[in-house]
Motif scaffolding. Structure first.
Motif, PDB file in Angstrom:
ATOM      1  N   LEU A   1       4.844  -8.640 -15.815  1.00  0.00           N
ATOM      2  CA  LEU A   1       5.338  -8.707 -14.513  1.00  0.00           C
ATOM      3  C   LEU A   1       5.379  -7.121 -14.345  1.00  0.00           C
ATOM      4  CD1 LEU A   1       8.266 -11.279 -14.786  1.00  0.00           C
ATOM      5  CD2 LEU A   1       6.116 -11.432 -13.495  1.00  0.00           C
ATOM      6  N   GLN A   2       5.123  -6.302 -14.989  1.00  0.00           N
ATOM      7  CA  GLN A   2       5.406  -4.632 -14.745  1.00  0.00           C
ATOM      8  C   GLN A   2       4.201  -4.517 -13.630  1.00  0.00           C
ATOM      9  OE1 GLN A   2       5.155  -2.475 -18.412  1.00  0.00           O
ATOM     10  NE2 GLN A   2       6.861  -3.623 -19.344  1.00  0.00           N
ATOM     11  N   LYS A   3       3.078  -5.056 -13.655  1.00  0.00           N
ATOM     12  CA  LYS A   3       2.338  -4.447 -12.560  1.00  0.00           C
ATOM     13  C   LYS A   3       2.894  -4.889 -11.138  1.00  0.00           C
ATOM     14  CE  LYS A   3      -2.838  -4.190 -12.272  1.00  0.00           C
ATOM     15  NZ  LYS A   3      -3.055  -4.648 -10.881  1.00  0.00           N
ATOM     16  N   PHE A   4       3.378  -5.945 -10.977  1.00  0.00           N
ATOM     17  CA  PHE A   4       3.777  -6.433  -9.597  1.00  0.00           C
ATOM     18  C   PHE A   4       5.210  -5.398  -9.557  1.00  0.00           C
ATOM     19  CE2 PHE A   4       7.091  -9.048  -8.014  1.00  0.00           C
ATOM     20  CZ  PHE A   4       7.061  -9.269  -6.473  1.00  0.00           C
ATOM     21  N   VAL A   5       5.901  -5.265 -10.680  1.00  0.00           N
ATOM     22  CA  VAL A   5       7.256  -4.563 -10.315  1.00  0.00           C
ATOM     23  C   VAL A   5       6.717  -3.315  -9.654  1.00  0.00           C
ATOM     24  CG1 VAL A   5       9.242  -3.272 -11.160  1.00  0.00           C
ATOM     25  CG2 VAL A   5       8.881  -5.854 -11.679  1.00  0.00           C
ATOM     26  N   LEU A   6       5.748  -2.589 -10.296  1.00  0.00           N
ATOM     27  CA  LEU A   6       5.135  -1.193  -9.882  1.00  0.00           C
ATOM     28  C   LEU A   6       4.724  -1.255  -8.551  1.00  0.00           C
ATOM     29  CD1 LEU A   6       3.419  -0.157 -13.251  1.00  0.00           C
ATOM     30  CD2 LEU A   6       5.352   1.080 -12.057  1.00  0.00           C
ATOM     31  N   SER A   7       4.057  -2.320  -8.292  1.00  0.00           N
ATOM     32  CA  SER A   7       3.505  -2.474  -6.676  1.00  0.00           C
ATOM     33  C   SER A   7       4.634  -2.358  -5.537  1.00  0.00           C
ATOM     34  CB  SER A   7       2.611  -3.662  -6.651  1.00  0.00           C
ATOM     35  OG  SER A   7       3.494  -4.795  -6.600  1.00  0.00           O
TER      36      SER A   7
ATOM     37  N   PHE B   1      -4.410   0.628   0.377  1.00  0.00           N
ATOM     38  CA  PHE B   1      -3.174   0.342  -0.294  1.00  0.00           C
ATOM     39  C   PHE B   1      -2.820  -1.298  -0.292  1.00  0.00           C
ATOM     40  CE2 PHE B   1       1.378   0.248   0.053  1.00  0.00           C
ATOM     41  CZ  PHE B   1       1.523   1.498  -0.752  1.00  0.00           C
ATOM     42  N   ILE B   2      -3.434  -2.054   0.814  1.00  0.00           N
ATOM     43  CA  ILE B   2      -3.122  -3.337   0.679  1.00  0.00           C
ATOM     44  C   ILE B   2      -3.969  -3.987  -0.696  1.00  0.00           C
ATOM     45  CG2 ILE B   2      -3.739  -5.590   1.789  1.00  0.00           C
ATOM     46  CD1 ILE B   2      -3.206  -4.021   4.491  1.00  0.00           C
ATOM     47  N   VAL B   3      -5.140  -3.444  -0.929  1.00  0.00           N
ATOM     48  CA  VAL B   3      -5.971  -3.979  -2.006  1.00  0.00           C
ATOM     49  C   VAL B   3      -5.472  -3.415  -3.330  1.00  0.00           C
ATOM     50  CG1 VAL B   3      -8.311  -3.895  -3.054  1.00  0.00           C
ATOM     51  CG2 VAL B   3      -8.171  -4.116  -0.859  1.00  0.00           C
TER      52      VAL B   3
ATOM     53  N   LEU C   1      -0.078   8.343  -4.694  1.00  0.00           N
ATOM     54  CA  LEU C   1       0.596   7.028  -5.149  1.00  0.00           C
ATOM     55  C   LEU C   1      -0.515   5.913  -5.575  1.00  0.00           C
ATOM     56  CD1 LEU C   1       3.515   6.858  -2.412  1.00  0.00           C
ATOM     57  CD2 LEU C   1       3.637   7.154  -4.773  1.00  0.00           C
ATOM     58  N   LEU C   2      -1.745   6.079  -4.872  1.00  0.00           N
ATOM     59  CA  LEU C   2      -2.896   5.018  -5.027  1.00  0.00           C
ATOM     60  C   LEU C   2      -3.271   5.087  -6.584  1.00  0.00           C
ATOM     61  CD1 LEU C   2      -4.815   5.321  -2.030  1.00  0.00           C
ATOM     62  CD2 LEU C   2      -3.470   3.334  -2.601  1.00  0.00           C
ATOM     63  N   GLY C   3      -3.539   3.866  -7.390  1.00  0.00           N
ATOM     64  CA  GLY C   3      -3.986   3.980  -8.567  1.00  0.00           C
ATOM     65  C   GLY C   3      -2.669   4.359  -9.743  1.00  0.00           C
ATOM     66  N   LEU C   4      -1.308   4.376  -9.177  1.00  0.00           N
ATOM     67  CA  LEU C   4      -0.075   4.891 -10.090  1.00  0.00           C
ATOM     68  C   LEU C   4       0.075   3.648 -10.985  1.00  0.00           C
ATOM     69  CD1 LEU C   4       1.396   7.414 -10.366  1.00  0.00           C
ATOM     70  CD2 LEU C   4       3.378   6.026  -8.669  1.00  0.00           C
ATOM     71  N   GLN C   5      -0.212   2.380 -10.460  1.00  0.00           N
ATOM     72  CA  GLN C   5       0.218   1.091 -11.470  1.00  0.00           C
ATOM     73  C   GLN C   5      -0.777   1.307 -12.763  1.00  0.00           C
ATOM     74  OE1 GLN C   5       0.055  -2.769  -9.704  1.00  0.00           O
ATOM     75  NE2 GLN C   5      -0.845  -1.635  -8.010  1.00  0.00           N
ATOM     76  N   GLN C   6      -2.124   1.752 -12.434  1.00  0.00           N
ATOM     77  CA  GLN C   6      -3.009   1.742 -13.553  1.00  0.00           C
ATOM     78  C   GLN C   6      -2.647   3.008 -14.431  1.00  0.00           C
ATOM     79  OE1 GLN C   6      -3.751   0.705 -10.433  1.00  0.00           O
ATOM     80  NE2 GLN C   6      -4.464  -1.162 -10.969  1.00  0.00           N
ATOM     81  N   LEU C   7      -2.438   4.240 -13.851  1.00  0.00           N
ATOM     82  CA  LEU C   7      -1.892   5.315 -14.240  1.00  0.00           C
ATOM     83  C   LEU C   7      -0.819   5.143 -15.435  1.00  0.00           C
ATOM     84  CD1 LEU C   7      -2.833   8.182 -14.802  1.00  0.00           C
ATOM     85  CD2 LEU C   7      -1.044   8.963 -13.028  1.00  0.00           C
ATOM     86  N   TYR C   8       0.057   4.135 -14.829  1.00  0.00           N
ATOM     87  CA  TYR C   8       1.417   3.880 -15.783  1.00  0.00           C
ATOM     88  C   TYR C   8       0.938   3.284 -17.089  1.00  0.00           C
ATOM     89  CZ  TYR C   8       5.296   1.072 -17.179  1.00  0.00           C
ATOM     90  OH  TYR C   8       6.271   0.561 -17.962  1.00  0.00           O
ATOM     91  N   PHE C   9      -0.008   2.030 -17.008  1.00  0.00           N
ATOM     92  CA  PHE C   9      -0.675   1.515 -18.161  1.00  0.00           C
ATOM     93  C   PHE C   9      -1.466   2.249 -19.216  1.00  0.00           C
ATOM     94  CE2 PHE C   9       0.645  -2.007 -15.256  1.00  0.00           C
ATOM     95  CZ  PHE C   9       1.597  -2.905 -16.298  1.00  0.00           C
TER      96      PHE C   9
END
Length: 327
Positions: free
Chosen positions: A100-106, A20-22, A235-243
């Motif tokens: 900035l969307q990646k940061f917002v998603l995190s 999660f941290i990484v 929830l892990l990898g959800l940022q990348q799934l978004y893009f």
């Protein structure tokens, strides 16, 4: 069936914390738009980790908790994909810059994990002390399934909630982003940036997501360890799934149908379990309805895989059909 060893659970929490941290605070802190290759590799890694983790549970605790994990993970993952529709709308309405969307998603995913953790604690306490709560969970899931099937749960437009409307009236707000900052000073006057409202919107939206996901997972397992790990892996990898799915979300036209089937199935399963284990004074002379059939764990997994798999397959077929009709 063996109980899950405490050492295994502690080790799992440590590994998930590192993941999660990484995922969110190291990779997610880099303001950039991930490439398709980066997204696929990231998602494939966490999917593989979830599959391996389920195998480890099977090895240390038996087949039942492993199947419960796979069922819960697939359900939560499917709900997370559906939730990305709302994230797309929020990002679009607040005009969040791509980098900035990646940061917002995190940040949004972190809020989601904290909220779901709290909901899991409350849900586990309720389930252990008041098994009749399954009637409420089951009825809520069936109601949600009907709404999703009718399209009433679609968010075609974004509407600011009362909190954000109030803040706009009483606070100094700038329409410009300043990186990840929430507060800026202009001519000696302090202003809130739109980033604050993005976080507030995603956070309040996460609360609504939890109301769907937590009853659903408790319909598949009563083990808080399985409930929590299913949610974290979803929830892990959800940022990348978004893009990766950003341009395809509107093409997954049958995903809501598959989700409605899953939620309805779990809702019925919960009510059957409640009837089987609760004493109702007005039914069967106050004795539990032991003749009520119980849905086996393997059937839950099969139903979830079938519903989500077919909805994805038919969505792809329809997308290809529409592409062929284009001149």
């Amino acid at each position: 069936m063996a109980e899950t060893p405490v050492s295994f659970m502690v080790g799992t929490y440590i590994v998930l914390a590192v993941f999660f941290i990484v995922d969110l605070f190291i990779l997610g802190r880099r303001p950039h738009v991930p490439s398709t290759r980066e997204c696929v590799q990231h998602i494939a890694f966490f999917v593989a980790m979830a599959l391996i983790f389920g195998g480890l549970i099977w090895w240390v605790a038996g087949s039942k908790p492993a199947i419960e994990f796979y069922s819960g993970w697939l359900t939560e993952y499917s709900l997370s994909i559906d939730n990305l529709f709302v994230f797309v709308i929020i990002m679009s309405n607040f005009a969040v810059p791509k980098k900035l969307q990646k940061f917002v998603l995190s940040v949004g995913i972190t809020i989601a994990l904290v909220l779901r953790g709290l909901f899991i604690l409350v849900g586990a306490a309720l389930v252990q002390r008041f098994t009749w709560v399954f009637f409420i969970f089951g009825a809520f899931l069936i109601y949600t399934a009907v709404k999703v099937a009718r399209g009433e749960d679609d968010d075609e437009e974004f509407h600011e909630n009362a909190l954000i409307r109030m803040l706009r009236k009483v606070s100094h707000i700038t329409n410009e982003y300043d990186g990840e900052r929430l507060r800026v000073t202009k001519d000696g006057v302090k202003y809130w940036t739109p980033m604050l409202f993005v976080f507030l919107t995603i956070g309040t939206t996460d609360v609504m997501f939890a109301f769907d996901s937590i009853p659903a997972i408790f319909g598949l397992t009563k083990d808080p360890f399985i409930v929590f790990t299913s949610n974290v892996f979803a929830l892990l990898g959800l940022q990348q799934l978004y893009f990766l799915l950003g341009a395809l979300l509107d093409k997954l036209v049958y995903l809501p149908v598959g989700l409605s089937v899953v939620l309805g199935f779990i809702g019925v399963k919960l009510i059957l379990e409640a009837l089987h284990g609760n004493t109702l004074p007005f039914i069967n002379h106050g004795q539990p309805l032991t003749m009520v059939p119980e849905v086996p764990t393997w059937m839950s997994l099969a139903a979830i895989v079938l519903a989500i798999g077919l909805s994805a397959l038919f969505s792809v077929l329809k997308m290809r059909s529409l592409e062929k009709r284009r001149p």
